[in-house]
Design an enzyme around this catalytic site. Structure first.
Site, PDB file in Angstrom:
ATOM      1  N   LYS A 196      60.929  39.196  16.590  1.00 17.12           N
ATOM      2  CA  LYS A 196      62.077  39.483  15.570  1.00 17.12           C
ATOM      3  C   LYS A 196      61.959  38.551  14.443  1.00 17.12           C
ATOM      4  O   LYS A 196      62.308  37.437  14.472  1.00 17.12           O
ATOM      5  CB  LYS A 196      63.614  39.321  16.031  1.00 17.12           C
ATOM      6  CG  LYS A 196      64.620  39.851  15.261  1.00 17.12           C
ATOM      7  CD  LYS A 196      65.781  39.270  15.051  1.00 17.12           C
ATOM      8  CE  LYS A 196      66.069  38.197  14.149  1.00 17.12           C
ATOM      9  NZ  LYS A 196      66.000  38.896  12.821  1.00 17.12           N
ATOM     10  N   GLU A 272      62.014  25.373  17.436  1.00 17.97           N
ATOM     11  CA  GLU A 272      61.395  24.524  16.155  1.00 17.97           C
ATOM     12  C   GLU A 272      62.620  24.610  15.074  1.00 17.97           C
ATOM     13  O   GLU A 272      62.741  25.862  14.519  1.00 17.97           O
ATOM     14  CB  GLU A 272      59.859  25.256  15.773  1.00 17.97           C
ATOM     15  CG  GLU A 272      59.181  25.276  17.008  1.00 17.97           C
ATOM     16  CD  GLU A 272      58.544  23.954  17.152  1.00 17.97           C
ATOM     17  OE1 GLU A 272      58.752  23.084  16.679  1.00 17.97           O
ATOM     18  OE2 GLU A 272      57.968  24.131  18.294  1.00 17.97           O
ATOM     19  N   CYS A 307      60.093  23.342   6.367  1.00 19.99           N
ATOM     20  CA  CYS A 307      60.886  22.589   7.582  1.00 19.99           C
ATOM     21  C   CYS A 307      60.251  21.073   7.176  1.00 19.99           C
ATOM     22  O   CYS A 307      61.072  20.172   7.379  1.00 19.99           O
ATOM     23  CB  CYS A 307      60.624  23.253   8.645  1.00 19.99           C
ATOM     24  SG  CYS A 307      58.790  23.228   9.113  1.00 19.99           S
ATOM     25  N   GLU A 406      69.841  19.517   5.312  1.00 17.42           N
ATOM     26  CA  GLU A 406      68.518  19.996   4.724  1.00 17.42           C
ATOM     27  C   GLU A 406      68.913  21.104   3.562  1.00 17.42           C
ATOM     28  O   GLU A 406      69.809  21.986   3.933  1.00 17.42           O
ATOM     29  CB  GLU A 406      67.912  20.756   6.068  1.00 17.42           C
ATOM     30  CG  GLU A 406      66.605  21.390   5.628  1.00 17.42           C
ATOM     31  CD  GLU A 406      66.224  22.540   6.853  1.00 17.42           C
ATOM     32  OE1 GLU A 406      66.885  22.866   7.556  1.00 17.42           O
ATOM     33  OE2 GLU A 406      64.765  22.336   7.114  1.00 17.42           O
TER      34      GLU A 406
END
Ligand code: NAD
Length: 503
Positions: A196, A272, A307, A406
């Site tokens: 997906k 992750e 990331c 973040e």
């Protein structure tokens, strides 16, 4: 056609595939393209100029059920799962070769879809995706199982088996690359996969499924379901016949997926997730210019949508002013431009929502009293696209929102420290633990730092290094498990112990 060499040629190619309706937009199940069962579609909008590129099938629970059944049937048939590893290897290598053979088209789709510069779509994303498939394919016929050290009248065999049906849910920042970091080991070890892609960047995954079939991956072994996270993503995460869920994305969604796994069949779940990585420059850094180049790239590459972005620059007080001066100079290289121009290094952020998020963090930084050194604004708004200036805040302290959360945009927070203990304390004071950089000429200090940092990756005297041979993943709320390297194979295999008593 030869690879375009300038912006006009790339734009011409883009116009051709858009206006001729050559972009595939359907789900891919059992070896063929299908519309969503509901007939629903969502707009696929390019952040380059805000235009609607196409309307993509919006899958939900009904499509998830069909795709998982198809994956299960393919798995049980043995058509892929029982193929000798050497044969799977050959097909994986062909798959990698075909990705490269279709590099221009895939790179163009990636850039149109999520705004990254075409130079990196070609050289980092598609190339890296092919390399991930190739590396896993190459490895699979070289891995042996184990025999336990038993008594002479017993044999203990420790074998690895594919888990079965893998659901892979991936993000939009490196769409084809993150997909292939999962597909490489998942397919090489014999599993069937339902992939997906993010609703913000579904196009390369959809196209790649067709390429997989051409390479020889049997029907049903790789299915692709575009759609929204809380519809088809949730359906896969709650599905009772998905054996393993592998995910790359935000920490917030990762936590939700753990709940779904617990509420359903306790599927194995590998996450992750996000990061807020410290890049630590000591007074004795061997090359301040190199550190400045790396610090700028660490926050501006891929528009900061990385990331492992080095979003917290920890700098020892004595070299702060000089380092900051050098980084500001480096940022000239990273000024945004048209993503289809091969000279562009920084493109558009993925969509309006992400642009607004980044701008709101910049406002928060100003409100908290951090010093805005450069950037801070949206630019090129007249294009209709989502562009933002690389931004640097100085005099940040680690308790500020811009140092804790973040941002996922080109916004650097500069924090000063005094000595190794303070550097370690600030660096580890985060819910995340994905990566860290350390710049020092002192070998002993470098080793001590590497040991003390609570993160999955530590880079000494550079930033963001690594290849398929080294594992990628984080500590703490950056997730569990690892992509890349032989360690990634652990996620896609069960270990079986078979104990044989001999007469
Ligand atoms: P996201 O978590 O919003 O979405 C990731 C995927 O999850 C998408 O496909 C989305 O549709 C799906 N999803 C959303 N809600 C869902 C739900 N309720 N159930 C099931 N699926 C759902 O993340 P994003 O915005 O696409 O990506 C950015 C994030 O990814 C950042 O936090 C970044 O750090 C992280 N990331 C991590 C790594 C790594 O290796 N650690 C690599 C790349 C990106």
């Amino acid at each position: 056609m030869s690879t375009p060499t300038n912006c006009q040629q790339w734009q011409h190619l883009a116009e051709t595939i858009i206006t001729e309706g050559r972009i595939r937009t359907e789900a891919f199940i059992e070896g063929e393209y299908r519309t969503a069962v509901s007939g629903e579609r969502f707009d696929c909008i390019s952040p380059i100029d805000g235009r609607i590129l196409c309307r993509v099938a919006s899958c939900d629970v009904a499509d998830a059920n069909i795709a998982v059944s198809s994956a299960r049937a393919a798995f049980n048939s043995g058509v892929w799962s029982e193929l000798p590893p050497v044969k799977r290897k050959q097909i994986m290598l062909r798959f990698a070769d075909l990705l490269e053979a279709n590099s221009d088209e895939l790179a163009l789709l990636e850039t149109l879809d999520m705004g990254k510069p075409i130079r990196y779509s070609c050289t980092v994303d598609v190339k890296g995706a092919a390399s991930a498939l190739r590396w896993s394919g190459e490895a699979i016929d070289k891995i042996y199982d184990e025999i336990a050290p038993t008594a002479h009248n017993e044999i203990g065999m420790i074998t690895r088996e594919p888990v079965g049906v893998v659901a892979a849910i991936v993000p939009w920042n490196f769409p084809i690359l993150m997909a292939c970091w999962k597909l490489g080991p998942a397919l090489a070890t014999g599993n069937s996969v339902v992939l997906k892609p993010s609703e913000k960047s579904p196009l390369t995954a959809i196209r790649m499924a067709q390429i997989a079939i051409k390479a020889g991956i049997p029907s049903g072994v790789l299915n692709v379901l575009p759609g929204l996270g809380d519809k088809v993503g949730k359906a896969l995460a709650l599905h009772m016949d998905v054996d393993t869920l592998v995910f790359t994305g935000s920490t917030k969604v990762a936590k939700q997926l753990m709940i779904y796994a617990g509420e359903s069949n306790m599927k194995r779940i590998w996450l992750e997730a996000g990061g807020k990585s410290p890049n630590i420059v000591f007074n004795d850094a061997p090359d301040l210019q190199k550190a400045a180049e790396a610090a700028a790239a660490a926050i501006a590459f891929n528009q900061g949508e990385v990331c492992t972005a080095g979003s917290r620059l920890l700098v020892e007080a004595e070299v702060k002013d000089e380092l900051l001066r050098l980084i500001i100079k480096e940022m000239e290289f990273w000024q945004p431009g048209h993503p289809l121009d091969p000279a562009t290094t920084c493109g558009a952020v993925v969509d309006k929502q992400q642009l607004d998020t980044v701008l709101s963090y910049i406002r928060a930084g100003v409100a908290e009293g951090a010093e805005l050194v450069i950037g801070g604004d949206q630019i090129m708004a007249e294009s209709g696209g989502m562009y933002i200036e690389p931004t640097i805040f100085s005099n940040v302290n680690n308790k500020m929102v811009i140092a804790k959360e973040e941002i996922f945009g080109p916004v650097l927070s500069v924090i000063t420290f005094d000595g190794m203990d303070e550097a370690i304390s600030i660096a580890n004071d985060s819910i995340y633990g994905l990566a860290a950089g350390v710049w020092t000429a002192n070998l002993s200090k470098a080793h001590k730092m590497a040991k003390a940092l609570r993160s999955g990756m530590v880079w000494i005297n550079h930033y963001d290094g690594g290849d398929m041979t080294a594992p990628f993943g984080g500590y703490k709320q950056s997730g569990n498990g690892r992509d890349k390297s032989l360690h990634a194979f652990d996620k896609y295999t069960e270990i079986k112990a078979t104990w044989i008593a001999l007469d």
